[in-house]
Write a protein that holds these residues in place. Structure first.
Motif, PDB file in Angstrom:
ATOM      1  N   TYR A  32       0.839  -1.202   0.000  1.00 37.88           N
ATOM      2  CA  TYR A  32       0.000   0.000   0.000  1.00 37.88           C
ATOM      3  C   TYR A  32       0.870   1.247   0.000  1.00 37.88           C
ATOM      4  O   TYR A  32       1.846   1.351   0.731  1.00 37.88           O
ATOM      5  CB  TYR A  32      -0.919  -0.009   1.222  1.00 37.88           C
ATOM      6  CG  TYR A  32      -1.768   1.232   1.340  1.00 37.88           C
ATOM      7  CD1 TYR A  32      -2.837   1.440   0.483  1.00 37.88           C
ATOM      8  CD2 TYR A  32      -1.482   2.195   2.294  1.00 37.88           C
ATOM      9  CE1 TYR A  32      -3.616   2.574   0.582  1.00 37.88           C
ATOM     10  CE2 TYR A  32      -2.254   3.337   2.401  1.00 37.88           C
ATOM     11  CZ  TYR A  32      -3.316   3.524   1.542  1.00 37.88           C
ATOM     12  OH  TYR A  32      -4.090   4.653   1.632  1.00 37.88           O
ATOM     13  N   ASP A  33       0.515   2.199  -0.826  1.00 33.87           N
ATOM     14  CA  ASP A  33       1.234   3.462  -0.928  1.00 33.87           C
ATOM     15  C   ASP A  33       0.204   4.590  -0.899  1.00 33.87           C
ATOM     16  O   ASP A  33      -0.631   4.691  -1.799  1.00 33.87           O
ATOM     17  CB  ASP A  33       2.050   3.487  -2.226  1.00 33.87           C
ATOM     18  CG  ASP A  33       2.883   4.748  -2.390  1.00 33.87           C
ATOM     19  OD1 ASP A  33       2.782   5.666  -1.541  1.00 33.87           O
ATOM     20  OD2 ASP A  33       3.625   4.815  -3.376  1.00 33.87           O
ATOM     21  N   GLU A  34       0.265   5.433   0.115  1.00 37.85           N
ATOM     22  CA  GLU A  34      -0.707   6.523   0.263  1.00 37.85           C
ATOM     23  C   GLU A  34      -0.734   7.451  -0.939  1.00 37.85           C
ATOM     24  O   GLU A  34      -1.777   8.004  -1.280  1.00 37.85           O
ATOM     25  CB  GLU A  34      -0.378   7.349   1.513  1.00 37.85           C
ATOM     26  CG  GLU A  34      -1.042   6.858   2.753  1.00 37.85           C
ATOM     27  CD  GLU A  34      -0.798   7.797   3.924  1.00 37.85           C
ATOM     28  OE1 GLU A  34      -0.712   9.025   3.723  1.00 37.85           O
ATOM     29  OE2 GLU A  34      -0.691   7.283   5.038  1.00 37.85           O
ATOM     30  N   ASP A  35       0.416   7.659  -1.552  1.00 35.66           N
ATOM     31  CA  ASP A  35       0.484   8.576  -2.693  1.00 35.66           C
ATOM     32  C   ASP A  35      -0.134   7.987  -3.958  1.00 35.66           C
ATOM     33  O   ASP A  35      -0.563   8.710  -4.841  1.00 35.66           O
ATOM     34  CB  ASP A  35       1.942   8.955  -2.977  1.00 35.66           C
ATOM     35  CG  ASP A  35       2.568   9.707  -1.822  1.00 35.66           C
ATOM     36  OD1 ASP A  35       1.830  10.422  -1.106  1.00 35.66           O
ATOM     37  OD2 ASP A  35       3.791   9.571  -1.623  1.00 35.66           O
TER      38      ASP A  35
END
Length: 164
Positions: free
Chosen positions: A20-23
């Motif tokens: 998972y990558d918030e960006d």
């Protein structure tokens, strides 16, 4: 000749690429993925409780009772199975209820989930010989995820009372 590990975006491995990558990932996409995973886990754990590994005895011969789990003859292993399976189902139910909060038909999701819990409980009680398991451990396993979630919320409330 072996090929180098799959490299994506500045030397990261394929494993880190799928994290998972918030960006890059939206909360909505993450919630949808979690709901799919939770539904798969709920299906597997529910099915394992309704149809225990090894099946059930088909007749009342040799000291066994028809409809009871064959696996229950291995008492310790069966206890571990029931407790772990119940813990998994209970945890994933908490995840599903949390992720669908404020969704349309949330009440119906809760009713269906509660019905599934009752069905699961009645099924494991039906296939488990009375003398083979202490049901208080299963009930404790079912309550653990909810107790931990409540404890986490209480701790957050005391740390920062204005955020909750």
């Amino acid at each position: 000749m072996s090929s180098p590990p799959l490299s994506v975006d500045r030397g990261r491995t394929w494993f880190s690429f799928f994290q998972y990558d918030e960006d890059r990932d939206s909360p909505s996409e993450a919630r949808n993925i979690l709901l799919v995973i939770a539904t798969l886990i709920a299906s597997v754990t529910f099915q394992a409780g309704v149809n225990p590994p090894g099946g059930v005895w088909q007749d009342n011969r040799n000291g066994h009772k028809a409809g009871q789990a064959i696996y229950a003859a291995q008492e310790g292993a069966f206890h571990v199975f029931l407790i772990a399976n119940t813990l998994a189902l209970s945890t994933v139910i908490l995840v599903i209820v949390s992720l669908t909060y404020r969704f349309p038909c949330y009440f119906e999701v809760c009713v269906a989930t509660a019905s599934m819990i009752v069905t699961y409980a009645s099924s494991i009680f039906a296939v488990t010989p009375d003398e083979s398991v202490r049901f208080r451990y299963i009930l404790l396993a079912a309550g653990v995820p909810f107790a931990f979630r409540a404890l986490i919320l209480i701790c957050k409330k005391f740390r920062n009372p204005k955020t909750i």
